[in-house]
Design an enzyme around this catalytic site. Sequence first.
Site, PDB file in Angstrom:
ATOM      1  N   HIS A   1       0.865  -1.201   0.000  1.00  0.00           N
ATOM      2  CA  HIS A   1       0.000   0.000   0.000  1.00  0.00           C
ATOM      3  C   HIS A   1       0.888   1.232   0.000  1.00  0.00           C
ATOM      4  O   HIS A   1       1.824   1.327   0.799  1.00  0.00           O
ATOM      5  CB  HIS A   1      -0.901  -0.012   1.238  1.00  0.00           C
ATOM      6  CG  HIS A   1      -2.077   0.911   1.103  1.00  0.00           C
ATOM      7  ND1 HIS A   1      -1.936   2.276   1.044  1.00  0.00           N
ATOM      8  CD2 HIS A   1      -3.400   0.666   1.002  1.00  0.00           C
ATOM      9  CE1 HIS A   1      -3.132   2.834   0.921  1.00  0.00           C
ATOM     10  NE2 HIS A   1      -4.040   1.870   0.886  1.00  0.00           N
TER      11      HIS A   1
ATOM     12  N   ARG B   1      -2.788   1.147  -6.941  1.00  0.00           N
ATOM     13  CA  ARG B   1      -1.779   1.143  -5.871  1.00  0.00           C
ATOM     14  C   ARG B   1      -0.357   0.878  -6.366  1.00  0.00           C
ATOM     15  O   ARG B   1       0.590   1.505  -5.904  1.00  0.00           O
ATOM     16  CB  ARG B   1      -2.136   0.072  -4.846  1.00  0.00           C
ATOM     17  CG  ARG B   1      -3.268   0.533  -3.999  1.00  0.00           C
ATOM     18  CD  ARG B   1      -3.732  -0.504  -3.019  1.00  0.00           C
ATOM     19  NE  ARG B   1      -4.907   0.053  -2.351  1.00  0.00           N
ATOM     20  CZ  ARG B   1      -5.692  -0.605  -1.552  1.00  0.00           C
ATOM     21  NH1 ARG B   1      -5.463  -1.860  -1.285  1.00  0.00           N
ATOM     22  NH2 ARG B   1      -6.733  -0.017  -1.000  1.00  0.00           N
TER      23      ARG B   1
ATOM     24  N   ARG C   1      -4.937  -5.970  -6.525  1.00  0.00           N
ATOM     25  CA  ARG C   1      -6.324  -5.777  -6.073  1.00  0.00           C
ATOM     26  C   ARG C   1      -6.741  -4.321  -6.139  1.00  0.00           C
ATOM     27  O   ARG C   1      -5.981  -3.430  -5.742  1.00  0.00           O
ATOM     28  CB  ARG C   1      -6.466  -6.255  -4.627  1.00  0.00           C
ATOM     29  CG  ARG C   1      -7.829  -5.948  -4.028  1.00  0.00           C
ATOM     30  CD  ARG C   1      -7.957  -6.521  -2.637  1.00  0.00           C
ATOM     31  NE  ARG C   1      -7.158  -5.848  -1.652  1.00  0.00           N
ATOM     32  CZ  ARG C   1      -7.585  -4.841  -0.873  1.00  0.00           C
ATOM     33  NH1 ARG C   1      -8.819  -4.375  -1.014  1.00  0.00           N
ATOM     34  NH2 ARG C   1      -6.793  -4.311   0.030  1.00  0.00           N
TER      35      ARG C   1
HETATM   36  C1  LIG Z   1      -5.391  -1.614   7.657  1.00  0.00           C
HETATM   37  C2  LIG Z   1      -6.227  -2.304   6.614  1.00  0.00           C
HETATM   38  C3  LIG Z   1      -7.224  -1.600   5.970  1.00  0.00           C
HETATM   39  C4  LIG Z   1      -8.006  -2.235   4.991  1.00  0.00           C
HETATM   40  N1  LIG Z   1      -9.035  -1.544   4.409  1.00  0.00           N
HETATM   41  C5  LIG Z   1      -9.842  -2.197   3.531  1.00  0.00           C
HETATM   42  C6  LIG Z   1     -10.982  -1.548   2.987  1.00  0.00           C
HETATM   43  O1  LIG Z   1     -11.282  -0.421   3.323  1.00  0.00           O
HETATM   44  N2  LIG Z   1     -11.746  -2.240   2.089  1.00  0.00           N
HETATM   45  C7  LIG Z   1     -11.449  -3.524   1.704  1.00  0.00           C
HETATM   46  O2  LIG Z   1     -12.176  -4.102   0.895  1.00  0.00           O
HETATM   47  N3  LIG Z   1     -10.387  -4.160   2.234  1.00  0.00           N
HETATM   48  C8  LIG Z   1      -9.589  -3.539   3.138  1.00  0.00           C
HETATM   49  N4  LIG Z   1      -8.525  -4.202   3.664  1.00  0.00           N
HETATM   50  C9  LIG Z   1      -8.349  -5.623   3.342  1.00  0.00           C
HETATM   51  C10 LIG Z   1      -9.407  -6.437   4.089  1.00  0.00           C
HETATM   52  O3  LIG Z   1      -9.677  -5.825   5.333  1.00  0.00           O
HETATM   53  C11 LIG Z   1      -8.951  -7.869   4.342  1.00  0.00           C
HETATM   54  O4  LIG Z   1      -8.456  -8.440   3.162  1.00  0.00           O
HETATM   55  C12 LIG Z   1     -10.135  -8.707   4.834  1.00  0.00           C
HETATM   56  O5  LIG Z   1     -10.744  -8.078   5.925  1.00  0.00           O
HETATM   57  C13 LIG Z   1      -9.670 -10.092   5.214  1.00  0.00           C
HETATM   58  O6  LIG Z   1     -10.726 -10.742   5.874  1.00  0.00           O
HETATM   59  P1  LIG Z   1     -10.585 -12.263   6.283  1.00  0.00           P
HETATM   60  O7  LIG Z   1     -11.855 -12.635   6.940  1.00  0.00           O
HETATM   61  O8  LIG Z   1     -10.139 -13.052   5.108  1.00  0.00           O
HETATM   62  O9  LIG Z   1      -9.347 -12.289   7.323  1.00  0.00           O
HETATM   63  P2  LIG Z   1      -9.145 -11.508   8.688  1.00  0.00           P
HETATM   64  O10 LIG Z   1     -10.160 -10.473   8.876  1.00  0.00           O
HETATM   65  O11 LIG Z   1      -7.736 -11.105   8.767  1.00  0.00           O
HETATM   66  O12 LIG Z   1      -9.416 -12.660   9.789  1.00  0.00           O
HETATM   67  C14 LIG Z   1      -8.525 -13.727   9.951  1.00  0.00           C
HETATM   68  C15 LIG Z   1      -8.968 -14.575  11.138  1.00  0.00           C
HETATM   69  O13 LIG Z   1      -8.282 -15.820  11.111  1.00  0.00           O
HETATM   70  C16 LIG Z   1      -7.847 -16.163  12.419  1.00  0.00           C
HETATM   71  N5  LIG Z   1      -6.700 -17.069  12.310  1.00  0.00           N
HETATM   72  C17 LIG Z   1      -5.596 -16.927  11.533  1.00  0.00           C
HETATM   73  N6  LIG Z   1      -4.786 -17.994  11.693  1.00  0.00           N
HETATM   74  C18 LIG Z   1      -5.386 -18.816  12.585  1.00  0.00           C
HETATM   75  C19 LIG Z   1      -5.038 -20.063  13.178  1.00  0.00           C
HETATM   76  N7  LIG Z   1      -3.901 -20.706  12.886  1.00  0.00           N
HETATM   77  N8  LIG Z   1      -5.892 -20.619  14.080  1.00  0.00           N
HETATM   78  C20 LIG Z   1      -7.044 -19.990  14.419  1.00  0.00           C
HETATM   79  N9  LIG Z   1      -7.428 -18.806  13.887  1.00  0.00           N
HETATM   80  C21 LIG Z   1      -6.609 -18.230  12.988  1.00  0.00           C
HETATM   81  C22 LIG Z   1      -7.522 -14.835  13.047  1.00  0.00           C
HETATM   82  O14 LIG Z   1      -7.455 -14.958  14.461  1.00  0.00           O
HETATM   83  C23 LIG Z   1      -8.675 -13.973  12.509  1.00  0.00           C
HETATM   84  O15 LIG Z   1      -9.790 -14.182  13.342  1.00  0.00           O
HETATM   85  C24 LIG Z   1      -7.740  -3.583   4.644  1.00  0.00           C
HETATM   86  C25 LIG Z   1      -6.730  -4.281   5.297  1.00  0.00           C
HETATM   87  C26 LIG Z   1      -5.982  -3.661   6.288  1.00  0.00           C
HETATM   88  C27 LIG Z   1      -4.921  -4.447   6.967  1.00  0.00           C
END
Ligand SMILES: Cc1cc2nc3c(=O)[nH]c(=O)nc-3n(C[C@H](O)[C@H](O)[C@H](O)COP(=O)(O)OP(=O)(O)OC[C@H]3O[C@@H](n4cnc5c(N)ncnc54)[C@H](O)[C@@H]3O)c2cc1C
Length: 496
Positions: free
Chosen positions: A229, A275, A371
């Site tokens: 980013h 980006r 992305r």
């Molecule tokens: C600062 C920031 C800002 C962003 N802003 C945006 C935005 O505005 N719009 C957008 O579309 N995207 C945005 N993104 C990207 C987006 O937020 C993420 O790609 C998305 O939320 C990922 O969701 P997820 O459910 O896949 O994973 P996450 O939300 O990261 O959740 C992962 C989960 O897996 C669990 N986990 C991991 N490994 C294990 C394990 N071994 N055992 C048990 N549990 C485990 C964790 O504890 C957590 O609960 C942003 C990302 C960041 C970092």
Amino acid sequence: MEQLLSEYDVIIIGSGIAGLYTALKLNSDKSILVLSKDHIKNSNTNLAQGGIAVTFNEDDFESHINDTLKTGYYYNDEDRLRMMVEEGGKSINTLIDWGVNFDSNNDGTLLLTKEGGHSLRRIIHYKDTTGEEIIRGMLNTVATRNNITLVSHVFAVDLIVRDEGVVGIKVAQDRCIKPIYANQVVIATGGIGELYKNTTNASIATGDGIAMAVRSGVNVKDMEFVQFHPTALNAPGHSHFLISEAVRGEGGILRNESGHAFMDGYHPLKDLAPRSVVSKAIFEESKKQGNDKIYLDITHLAEEYIKNRFPNIYNECLKRGIDIVNEWIPIIPVQHYMMGGIETDAIGRTNLEGLYACGEVACTGVHGANRMASNSLLEGAVFAFRVAEDINASHRKIKLYKTDLSYIKDENNIEIHAYINQLQEIMSDYVFIFRNKSNLIKALKLVDDLSDILPEKCTSQEGYELRNMVLVAKLIIKAAIDRDDTLGSHIIEGEY
Ligand SMILES: Cc1cc2nc3c(=O)[nH]c(=O)nc-3n(C[C@H](O)[C@H](O)[C@H](O)COP(=O)(O)OP(=O)(O)OC[C@H]3O[C@@H](n4cnc5c(N)ncnc54)[C@H](O)[C@@H]3O)c2cc1C
């Protein structure tokens, strides 16, 4: 502490948007376990600022698709992208039904913003804390469902695979390893940011899901495509805090040290270019001026507007001594997102029977090689919806297996932190925005050497994470070595 049963209908690893969405869409007669390895809200979802790109009006589908294709360097899976855009409205309305709030105009219509790569205003948001609001709304709804067990601080170590496919997972809890069986397992473990020294990601982003899948023979795809980013806050010790692209969407201007608004010279979309283009431009300007003093300027916007629209960014910067109403924000590119991951089909299925993946850990192909902003939360919701529908329609029932506990011996004496720092140095020095083959080969050798000296068994959570990060680093480096030319976020030095 919540007692885990030895069997559920469905296990979901992850409590971000992908994991919680899947759980909430599954039929209420299914027993569902949702795991989080840290506290429930420690996730990339909870950190999301900008919003969700969603197109409700059919007439605008093509424009959303075309912007995403352009940003993804036409490497996207176009059929799945089309499906994501077309099903987006339905998936996001479901979030709203679950009580998630988005900012609206006086007439009640959703307030839309714009970010890099978007030619239209199509991003819904809740101030600059959209992710926190999504998690709040979803957790409230989960609390009303008796069939969903949500457990924090339990670490998924590996999948359990038998001839019939995946039959469960091994978890580490209370210093023992315990098998938990299920008819379906959904990996929703998020990103890989912790492989780098500087990242916007939450500390949970250690690539566990990718690593456990690969150890079980599951296919991964596009691992070379890591997104950096362009605008994380460049303050000592705090370079991980994101300054959302929505700030540029609302008129923020990138300036070099002498105040020149340099994006004019790099892309027709100027500050709202994709980006990868903005990150490249920042590096060019830094190189020209001989230092990394690059800024984002929103001082021309009204004070009240800034404080109301970006309260989180305003406060976080102020804590670090920067008043964004009157001062330019120092910024720097850092790791942000993983386009590659566990290869899935259009409904989130992997090549292992009974195993699904969705959210950032999955590679559905919709993002291509880079992305577009705010498409990630959309992907998480749309594909979680599809995963849940497929599981709801499935009659898969695994055999009964015996449950055994094994106890973990204490391995706290090994230098996990030093090894993690070493890995982050290698990835940040040799596998960052600009790549070249000799650096990549050097990186692979260094990571191989590191993995050779790791103890055979790393039995603390950090030890497991380190083992996973090393494996994922190797996958990224090998994929990067195999791609000779610049494409999207994979940029060969000198080719831009
Ligand atoms: C600062 C920031 C800002 C962003 N802003 C945006 C935005 O505005 N719009 C957008 O579309 N995207 C945005 N993104 C990207 C987006 O937020 C993420 O790609 C998305 O939320 C990922 O969701 P997820 O459910 O896949 O994973 P996450 O939300 O990261 O959740 C992962 C989960 O897996 C669990 N986990 C991991 N490994 C294990 C394990 N071994 N055992 C048990 N549990 C485990 C964790 O504890 C957590 O609960 C942003 C990302 C960041 C970092």
